[in-house]
Design an enzyme around this catalytic site. Structure first.
Site, PDB file in Angstrom:
ATOM      1  N   ARG A 261       5.963  -8.783 -40.410  1.00 23.02           N
ATOM      2  CA  ARG A 261       4.781  -8.284 -39.891  1.00 23.02           C
ATOM      3  C   ARG A 261       3.414  -8.621 -39.251  1.00 23.02           C
ATOM      4  O   ARG A 261       3.973 -10.273 -38.731  1.00 23.02           O
ATOM      5  CB  ARG A 261       4.342  -9.279 -41.504  1.00 23.02           C
ATOM      6  CG  ARG A 261       2.267  -8.690 -41.587  1.00 23.02           C
ATOM      7  CD  ARG A 261       1.678  -9.452 -43.243  1.00 23.02           C
ATOM      8  NE  ARG A 261       0.019  -9.033 -42.809  1.00 23.02           N
ATOM      9  CZ  ARG A 261      -0.514  -9.382 -43.908  1.00 23.02           C
ATOM     10  NH1 ARG A 261      -0.490 -10.418 -44.794  1.00 23.02           N
ATOM     11  NH2 ARG A 261      -2.048  -8.768 -43.587  1.00 23.02           N
ATOM     12  N   GLY A 262       2.669  -8.601 -38.503  1.00 26.44           N
ATOM     13  CA  GLY A 262       1.835  -8.472 -37.340  1.00 26.44           C
ATOM     14  C   GLY A 262       0.912  -9.383 -37.681  1.00 26.44           C
ATOM     15  O   GLY A 262      -0.506  -8.651 -38.578  1.00 26.44           O
ATOM     16  N   LEU A 263       0.600 -10.439 -37.133  1.00 22.56           N
ATOM     17  CA  LEU A 263      -1.426 -10.804 -37.264  1.00 22.56           C
ATOM     18  C   LEU A 263      -1.477 -11.145 -35.951  1.00 22.56           C
ATOM     19  O   LEU A 263      -0.765 -11.833 -34.836  1.00 22.56           O
ATOM     20  CB  LEU A 263      -1.159 -12.168 -37.987  1.00 22.56           C
ATOM     21  CG  LEU A 263      -0.463 -11.536 -39.700  1.00 22.56           C
ATOM     22  CD1 LEU A 263      -0.626 -13.095 -40.408  1.00 22.56           C
ATOM     23  CD2 LEU A 263      -1.886 -10.439 -40.317  1.00 22.56           C
TER      24      LEU A 263
ATOM     25  N   ASP B 222      -2.567   9.494   2.899  1.00 21.15           N
ATOM     26  CA  ASP B 222      -3.223   8.300   2.256  1.00 21.15           C
ATOM     27  C   ASP B 222      -4.135   8.074   2.219  1.00 21.15           C
ATOM     28  O   ASP B 222      -5.544   8.384   2.334  1.00 21.15           O
ATOM     29  CB  ASP B 222      -3.249   7.628   3.949  1.00 21.15           C
ATOM     30  CG  ASP B 222      -3.595   5.890   4.347  1.00 21.15           C
ATOM     31  OD1 ASP B 222      -3.666   5.321   2.802  1.00 21.15           O
ATOM     32  OD2 ASP B 222      -3.007   5.261   5.214  1.00 21.15           O
TER      33      ASP B 222
ATOM     34  N   SER C  81      -6.057 -16.830 -34.568  1.00 19.00           N
ATOM     35  CA  SER C  81      -6.705 -17.905 -33.477  1.00 19.00           C
ATOM     36  C   SER C  81      -5.700 -18.917 -33.277  1.00 19.00           C
ATOM     37  O   SER C  81      -5.070 -19.274 -34.087  1.00 19.00           O
ATOM     38  CB  SER C  81      -7.468 -18.650 -33.895  1.00 19.00           C
ATOM     39  OG  SER C  81      -7.954 -19.546 -34.876  1.00 19.00           O
ATOM     40  N   GLU C  82      -5.706 -19.799 -31.712  1.00 23.31           N
ATOM     41  CA  GLU C  82      -4.709 -20.548 -31.833  1.00 23.31           C
ATOM     42  C   GLU C  82      -4.182 -21.529 -32.269  1.00 23.31           C
ATOM     43  O   GLU C  82      -3.682 -22.124 -33.008  1.00 23.31           O
ATOM     44  CB  GLU C  82      -5.038 -20.881 -29.792  1.00 23.31           C
ATOM     45  CG  GLU C  82      -4.747 -19.919 -28.668  1.00 23.31           C
ATOM     46  CD  GLU C  82      -2.900 -19.459 -29.211  1.00 23.31           C
ATOM     47  OE1 GLU C  82      -2.187 -20.555 -29.051  1.00 23.31           O
ATOM     48  OE2 GLU C  82      -2.838 -17.895 -29.594  1.00 23.31           O
TER      49      GLU C  82
ATOM     50  N   HIS D  82       0.551  -1.200   0.252  1.00 21.92           N
ATOM     51  CA  HIS D  82      -0.382  -0.237   0.173  1.00 21.92           C
ATOM     52  C   HIS D  82       1.160   0.840   0.203  1.00 21.92           C
ATOM     53  O   HIS D  82       1.447   1.313   0.876  1.00 21.92           O
ATOM     54  CB  HIS D  82      -0.621   0.081   1.249  1.00 21.92           C
ATOM     55  CG  HIS D  82      -1.523   1.569   1.244  1.00 21.92           C
ATOM     56  ND1 HIS D  82      -2.384   1.742   0.369  1.00 21.92           N
ATOM     57  CD2 HIS D  82      -1.927   1.853   2.460  1.00 21.92           C
ATOM     58  CE1 HIS D  82      -2.730   2.875   1.214  1.00 21.92           C
ATOM     59  NE2 HIS D  82      -2.573   2.816   2.449  1.00 21.92           N
TER      60      HIS D  82
ATOM     61  N   CYS E 233      -4.020   3.081  -4.850  1.00 24.99           N
ATOM     62  CA  CYS E 233      -3.223   3.879  -4.002  1.00 24.99           C
ATOM     63  C   CYS E 233      -1.625   4.338  -4.563  1.00 24.99           C
ATOM     64  O   CYS E 233      -1.540   6.163  -4.813  1.00 24.99           O
ATOM     65  CB  CYS E 233      -2.830   3.844  -2.833  1.00 24.99           C
ATOM     66  SG  CYS E 233      -2.089   1.684  -2.748  1.00 24.99           S
TER      67      CYS E 233
END
Length: 1495
Positions: A761-763, A80, A766-767, A64, A117
């Site tokens: 290149r990003g795609l 606080d 699905s697994e 905290h 916090c």
């Protein structure tokens, strides 16, 4: 895990990072560890504030956050976020570190922290510091109210959720930008620049859809995906090699045998045989051997196993790293090259060098690399090689085999050594892989400037038996001498007999030669080098050039520079992955895009005409020049044209017409492929949002921006272009067909940057689909391997063609980047294509710098004759959403083999038909211009000419009329009477010219000329219109109907040219202009079509023919294997079905290859393939029946299962989906079996299975819903993130299951239940901040209990000591005797026992090994009286505490219970604050002792 945020809370590193981002670098923070504060008061005074992390322990890094603030003078303040009451508990703790100072708590309200916090400290905390350091600071009450209000304001309208999302988005890095005064300002300034993953409840019917691609890679064998580790990129291994070189391999030998340094190119090399290059090559061989073992396993080969059942294919990256470090020291202990006598000593010294390195780098190597000292000792023993256990473990094999592979360079004869080393490695990785290792070895030698020996299977030298360095002998009978066979019944001869080289041969005996040995049957069975020859040296270099190379400076650099040598090896290693791919295909030396074909030229022309005339566009078709072009036409363009080539044929006018088109399509709706996204009005958005003014260049940038940045547009366009879209409108298909080539043109025109060689290149796949891609890639990689003797190119060709990897990136402008962090971090892709383009085949175009930060972005439109072939698959950790991320490394390869063979004319045909209306219109105009000849005028003129010729007195004129005029009139009249335009055409040239008429100046002559000119125009008009133009137009139309471009152009050339027609005054100027414009337009349309080049599909006829023959030769055996295959259970049946389907695909490939080879006009002969297809079809019925029987058994077994928990349910769900897929597969097999029969298909057997599966489905929906509800109610603070992700996955899975239900009523009911579960998860998310707050308050409670316990027991200890002394002083000398007989009791024993009991309680309460929940659990086991006695609280307080601890011992996610527990903690802490340490127990002891004394 993010380094700055844990859950929703800032870590210590995160707190420092956020303050640095806000302009406060290198701040010092404080901690409260187990109730003890660590505060640097000097740093606090310098900074003016200090974040303090409370609740820290050895088991917990986060806690905290509160904040200390330096006020004026010696005044300090405590903020606080949990509120004033919580702050007061830390006031006393922190005051100890601020002696003589005043520490006040800011009175902000409780209930607003929401678990944030750290964020509040960095936001309102900083603002409180600014307020308190003003010349006139606000009162604490006013400041508390201000803070409370600011926190309330920020929490309105889901503020807590927004803050949480932002914190998670910046969990690894805070975005760059201007310095901000506090965290609130920072959040608002950067929200738009970070990727915020908003929480989305699972909506019914939105389960992920996969791309419809059916790879043919067999699913039978797999290996764990490699994590990307490599010798060439791992710094730990590189550092070990540097250490080995700096301390050993780069030093001169101390011995004498072959220890003389060598000068290569001016640099000294001290250990040319066992130095740095040799060591690095052995490490590189280890990587190659493991790679090739993995490939062999994927090919289904059986490999030799170790005692633990593993093979070299199972070596892990972590294990290989340790092996390579050991290899770095394997020869470091040599004093010289006299290894045979000093082997043991040298290896002991190598072991000691390894151990010394590990000891000096222990902090980085243990346990991060080596697990412990035992692990280190194991590798030290491998190096020492004391017992020559060369087959005991992967480490033993790789270290020793790597060393042997490299020895071939210094051994003679090379054939004997190569065959022996080949036989030693072969059992571990198979013959194909062993060839690959030794083929790569030769490339490594070339790369490091080492000599490469030849191999000649006809070598007449004596063969050396490497194992023992002996000989085999040919006996007197001319046969090899063999050992006697132990088995008398054995037909085969015994093993070859070994002879020492010292043995004297008998008469007529001789040593066996190399060529004789390699021709032995037993050798040919295991070694593929018989009858083969390999050249030594480097191809292309003469002997003297090669010797210069071997002695060059680069040879020395390989021995003296770790980085240079590794770079050389890496390049060679990389090339060995690409060479087998290129070898499998017809070569192509051309790097540029191919020239356009007829259909692409026609497509460009049609695009131009539509862009210029958007009014031709209708809702479901385009009507252009009389042709109705529907959706199929435009889909054909997208599927069959290279749109980058089409784009290259367009011009800036077409770009300018985009604005006109968009205005025409102002209200046309475009739909994202995301079903939840709202449609967007294309033209309106283009005008109001995309277009930013400017000319044609700006239009190009705007079009690129639209394609790159607007998902509503590019997701639909990409899906349509790749033919994987659903529910697209005609307008969306049309716009895609128009804009794709225009986008390519825009990219070509605006890109000025050199083409990069590597793109990413990003795609987000699905697994299931990604796993299919992995399987495809690994199948290709396993079958594209280097070879030494055996040509494997046909198998490589087959696997690459069957598992085409390019279609994922084909037919569209694919967005890429030169920076891998764009797809990895910014977009969080779970699949990254690393695209290598060493030959510059992809022609990537820079997107442009119209958006800041886009400089690394490139777009590629994959040429159709270029394929992206995988050469590596690597695991790359987790995405921000917890998904596995994989990197596929692909190389661009160009070959005619990749060019699809489309039937031409799909675009040319419609374009040519569009020309017909133009021709018909000109024909109509010409027909209208035709006139009936005025024959009477000709007759009259003939009579007049005859009279003038008869009566003329001028002899010259008379002769002119008789010879030049009269014949022309006669011929003209005949032509007109016979309607013979051919005669008229010839007559035209016979009319007297103006020059001839000018010789006669009489009135009669001038009048005659006028009359003759009129006749000439009459003849000319008829001859040209009817004799040239109308026939030419008819010929052109006829040629166009037959798609005869050359004939149409030839017909157009028969129309007089513009210059010629300018003199034809008989034809009106308007008609002449219309004719010439039509001719020009048609010519401009047709001439480019005539120049079009048809792509050559076969550049190496012999290669294609041999490849086809090899492919078809292997099919009969595969069919025979299928006929004999075992069908004992479902797994085996599916395996055979997979092989069957794979074989069908191979036959399709063979058909394509036969078409590719075909060049004649006769029909292609498919009889050989048809025969194989017929054989295959006979097997299918048996397969179908077995599949049905086994699947029925499996479904029946699943119906009977009774799951006990969620894990069991999920396992059943997995089986359910597998069986659903099996039923669908079975349905497809049924359709195949039915073939082309017209009878209805009987699906009753499959329908029965589906009914049974529906029962399972209904059961699983209910079971999963129940289990999800239970798990949601059991969520805990510590594991909330993981549980939340799991819950979301479970809800998605439940949604998918519900969608599988066939009853609409059941679906509706279960969707209502799903919505309730969704809402329950939302409630738990809302409860999470309160759960965190409860944990913080619980920590505060424990800290206070420790303080009370400490104070109470300290007081009690004093009282006990005093009392014990009093008892001691009051005892008489023989009281021990009365104690012994039981008349009295020594209460000091009781006091001591009580002291131990209380000390144990205190020790457990302060135990750092326990986390918070364990402490609470231990305390909850105590009864109220024990708590009262040990902590020193009142009986009532002890009872309340016990009740509270019992509740806290059981976590809850219900807000009402959380609030109740928070209230109980606050009440107890208030009570504790009012109580003083108690000593009742001591008084009780006193009374008891006194009573006993009286007795």
């Amino acid at each position: 895990m993010p380094k700055y945020v844990e859950g929703i809370e800032l870590t210590q590193e995160g707190m420092h990072a956020i303050f640095e981002r806000m302009g406060h670098p290198n701040i010092t923070s404080g901690t409260i560890y187990n109730g003890e504060p660590t505060i640097d008061k000097g740093a606090l005074d310098r900074q003016g504030f200090m974040p303090v992390l409370t609740g820290v322990s050895p088991r917990q890094d986060s806690g905290h956050w509160i904040m200390l603030i330096k006020g004026q003078g010696n005044q300090y303040f405590l903020f606080d976020p949990l509120g004033e009451s919580s702050g007061k508990y830390y006031q006393n703790i922190l005051a100890k570190k601020l002696p003589g100072a005043t520490l006040s708590v800011i009175p902000n309200n409780a209930g607003l922290n929401m678990g944030l916090c750290g964020y509040w400290v960095a936001s309102v905390g900083l603002r409180a510091h600014a307020a308190l350091t003003q010349p006139i600071p606000p009162s604490l009450r006013n400041l508390g109210q201000t803070i409370t209000q600011e926190m309330r304001d920020e929490l309105t309208q889901d503020g807590s959720e927004k803050i949480t999302q932002w914190l998670r988005a910046v969990g690894n890095e805070f975005p760059d930008g201007d310095i901000q005064p506090d965290a609130t300002a920072l959040r608002r300034a950067t929200e738009k620049n970070v990727r915020i993953d908003e929480f989305q409840p699972v909506l019914t019917g939105t389960s992920p859809k996969e791309i419809s691609i059916n790879p043919t890679a067999p699913q039978e064998v797999s290996v764990p995906t490699w994590n990307g580790f490599s010798l060439y990129t791992d710094e730990t291994v590189r550092n070990a090699a540097r250490y080995a070189y700096d301390n050993y391999l780069g030093k001169p030998y101390t011995g004498t045998v072959e220890a003389t340094p060598v000068n290569f190119g001016g640099q000294m090399v001290y250990r040319q045989h066992h130095g740095l290059a040799h060591t690095l090559r052995t490490m590189a061989y280890a990587e190659i051997i493991v790679e090739e073992a993995r490939k062999a396993k994927l090919r289904g080969e059986s490999l030799k196993t170790f005692a633990d059942g593993r093979t070299l294919a199972d070596v892990t990256p972590e294990e290989l790293r340790k092996i390579m470090i050991a290899q770095a020291f394997f020869v470091t202990g040599r004093d010289d090259e006299e290894s045979s006598k000093n082997y043991e000593k040298y290896h002991e010294q190598s072991r000691d060098a390894f151990l010394k390195y590990v000891e000096e780098n222990k902090s980085t190597l243990i346990p991060d690399v080596f697990k412990d000292e035992k692990d280190v000792k194991f590798y030290a023993d491998v190096i020492e090689d004391k017992d020559h256990k060369w087959a005991d473990s992967p480490a033993h094999v790789l270290v020793n085999q790597g060393h042997m592979v490299d020895l071939v360079r210094v051994k003679q004869p090379p054939e004997s050594y190569l065959e022996y080393y080949f036989s030693q490695l072969q059992p571990w990785i198979g013959s194909t892989a062993t060839e690959a290792v030794f083929a790569t070895q030769r490339q490594f030698f070339h790369a490091t400037y080492e000599a490469v020996a030849g191999f000649d299977s006809e070598n007449k030298e004596p063969h050396l038996v490497v194992d023992g360095l002996g000989r085999y002998v040919i006996g007197q009978d001319g046969n090899p001498i063999r050992e006697e066979s132990d088995d008398e019944d054995e037909e085969e001869s015994g093993e070859l007999k070994f002879f020492s080289q010292k043995k004297k041969l008998e008469e007529n005996q001789r040593y066996m030669r190399v060529d004789e040995y390699l021709k032995l049957d037993e050798v040919q069975k295991r070694f593929p080098g018989a009858g083969k020859k390999l050249d030594g040296g480097l191809p292309g270099l003469k002997e003297y050039q090669y010797l210069q190379r071997l002695n060059s400076i680069n040879r020395a650099r390989c021995e003296n520079d770790v980085d240079f040598c590794l770079g050389q090896l890496q390049t060679a290693h990389h090339q060995t992955k690409i060479t087998p791919i290129k070898r499998a295909f017809q070569s192509s030396s051309e790097k540029a895009r191919r020239q356009p074909n007829m259909d692409e030229i026609a497509a460009a022309r049609i695009v131009q005409q539509i862009m210029a005339n958007p009014d031709c566009i209708h809702d479901d078709h385009v009507f252009l020049n009389g042709q109705k072009l529907e959706e199929k036409f435009f889909r054909d363009l997208l599927a069959k044209c290279d749109m980058a080539i089409v784009g290259s044929l367009l011009n800036d006018t077409d770009i300018r017409n985009i604005d006109t088109l968009m205005q025409h399509e102002r209200n046309t709706e475009f739909h994202s492929t995301d079903a939840k996204a709202k449609p967007v009005k294309l033209g309106e958005t283009w005008e109001k949002t995309i277009r930013s003014g400017g000319g044609v260049t700006q239009i190009k940038h705007d079009l690129i921006f639209l394609m790159q940045n607007d998902a509503w547009y590019h997701t639909r366009v990409n899906a349509i272009a790749q033919n994987r879209d659903k529910d697209s409108t005609f307008k969306e298909v049309l716009i895609t067909a128009l804009m794709t080539p225009l986008t390519n043109k825009s990219l070509m025109d605006t890109s000025r940057s050199p083409a990069p060689k590597t793109l990413f290149r990003g795609l987000d796949l699905s697994e299931e689909f990604k796993n299919k891609l992995i399987n495809q890639a690994e199948t290709i990689i396993a079958n594209t391997t280097e070879h030494l003797f055996t040509d494997l190119s046909t198998e490589a060709f087959k696997q690459i063609k069957l598992n085409d990897f390019s279609q994922v990136s084909a037919r569209t402008c694919a967005s890429t980047s030169t920076n891998i962090e764009v797809p990895r971090t910014i977009f969080g892709s779970n699949t990254i294509f690393e695209i290598l383009d060493p030959d510059g085949l992809l022609h990537p175009k820079q997107v442009g710098t119209h958006v800041s930060g886009s400089e690394s972005e490139y777009s590629i439109y994959l040429p159709e004759d270029v394929a992206l072939v995988p050469i590596k698959v690597s695991f790359d950790g987790k995405t921000g959403k917890g998904k596995d991320r994989h990197i596929f490394t692909l190389v661009a390869v160009k070959s005619p083999d990749f060019t699809p063979r489309h039937e031409s004319g799909y675009a040319v045909g419609p374009l040519l038909k569009m020309q017909t209306p133009k021709l018909e219109e000109i024909q109509r105009l010409v027909e209208q211009a035709r006139e009936e000849p005025d024959l009477e005028r000709v007759f009259n003129l003939q009579s007049r000419v005859a009279r003038q010729a008869k009566f003329s007195t001028e002899s010259g004129y008379k002769t002119f009329l008789n010879e030049k005029v009269a014949p022309v009139l006669e011929q003209s009249l005949n032509g007109l009477l016979d309607n013979n335009v051919t005669i008229l055409g010839k007559v035209l040239s016979a009319f007297p010219s103006d020059g001839q008429w000018s010789a006669f100046n009489s009135v009669e002559a001038r009048q005659m000329k006028i009359q003759m000119d009129a006749i000439k125009q009459m003849v000319e008009k008829k001859a040209v219109l009817e004799g040239q133009i109308l026939p030419a137009l008819a010929q052109c139309q006829n040629a166009l109907e037959k798609q005869n471009i050359a004939g149409a152009l030839q017909a157009l050339r028969n129309i007089p040219s513009e210059k010629e027609m300018q003199t034809m005054l008989s034809i009106s100027g308007g008609l002449r202009g219309q004719i010439q414009r039509a001719k020009q337009d048609l010519t401009e349309t047709l001439e480019p079509l005539q120049r079009a080049i048809t792509a050559k599909l076969v550049s190496d006829q012999e290669k294609v023919k041999v490849r086809y023959e090899k492919l078809i030769a292997g099919i009969p055996q595969q069919i025979a294997d299928l006929e004999k295959a075992e069908l004992a259970d479902l797994a085996k049946v599916k395996k055979v079905v997979s092989r069957f389907n794979h074989l069908q695909e191979e036959l399709k490939l063979l058909r394509n290859e036969k078409i590719r080879m075909h060049t004649g006009s006769e029909k292609v002969d498919f009889s050989d393939i048809a025969q194989l297809e017929a054989q295959l079809q006979k097997i299918h019925t048996k397969l179908y029946d077995a599949y049905l029987v086994e699947l029925t058994k499996e479904i029946s077994a699943l119906v009977k299962e009774k799951p006990k928990n969620l894990a069991d349910v999920k396992r059943m769900v997995s089986n359910f989906y597998a069986m659903s897929a099996d039923i669908e597969q079975l349905r497809q097999e049924k359709i195949k079996e039915h073939g082309e029969s017209k009878d209805p298909i009987d699906m009753s057997d499959i329908d029965k299975l589906k009914e049974e599966l529906q029962k399972i489905n209904q059961f699983l929906v209910k079971a999963m819903g129940t289990n999800i509800r239970v798990s949601l109610n059991q969520m805990e603070v510590k594991t909330f993130d993981a549980q939340e992700k799991e819950a979301q996955q479970n809800l998605k899975q439940l949604d998918a299951l519900i969608n599988k239900l066939e009853s609409s009523d059941a679906v509706q009911k279960q969707k209502e239940e799903l919505e309730k579960l969704n809402q329950l998860l939302v409630e738990k998310r809302k409860a999470y901040p309160a759960m965190v707050q409860l944990q913080f308050r619980s920590e505060a409670l424990i800290i206070h209990l420790r303080e009370l316990c400490e104070a109470h027991q300290a007081q009690m200890a004093k009282t006990r000591n005093v009392r014990a002394q009093e008892i001691t002083n009051g005892r008489w000398k023989v009281q021990w005797l009365t104690d012994w007989v039981g008349l009295t009791t020594d209460e000091r024993v009781t006091l001591a026992n009580k002291e131990k009991e209380l000390a144990k309680f205190k020790e457990d309460l302060n135990n750092d090994e326990y986390d918070l929940q364990e402490l609470i659990s231990n305390l909850a086991e105590k009864n109220p009286s024990e708590l009262e006695e040990a902590i020193g609280i009142s009986k009532e307080s002890a009872q309340k505490l016990h009740k509270l601890l019992t509740h806290l011992n059981h976590s809850t996610t219900f807000m009402s219970k959380i609030e109740q527990r928070l209230q109980s903690i606050d009440e107890l802490l208030n009570e504790f604050g009012k109580q003083a340490p108690r000593t009742e127990m001591i008084k009780t002891v006193e009374e008891k002792q006194g009573t006993l004394l009286r007795l």
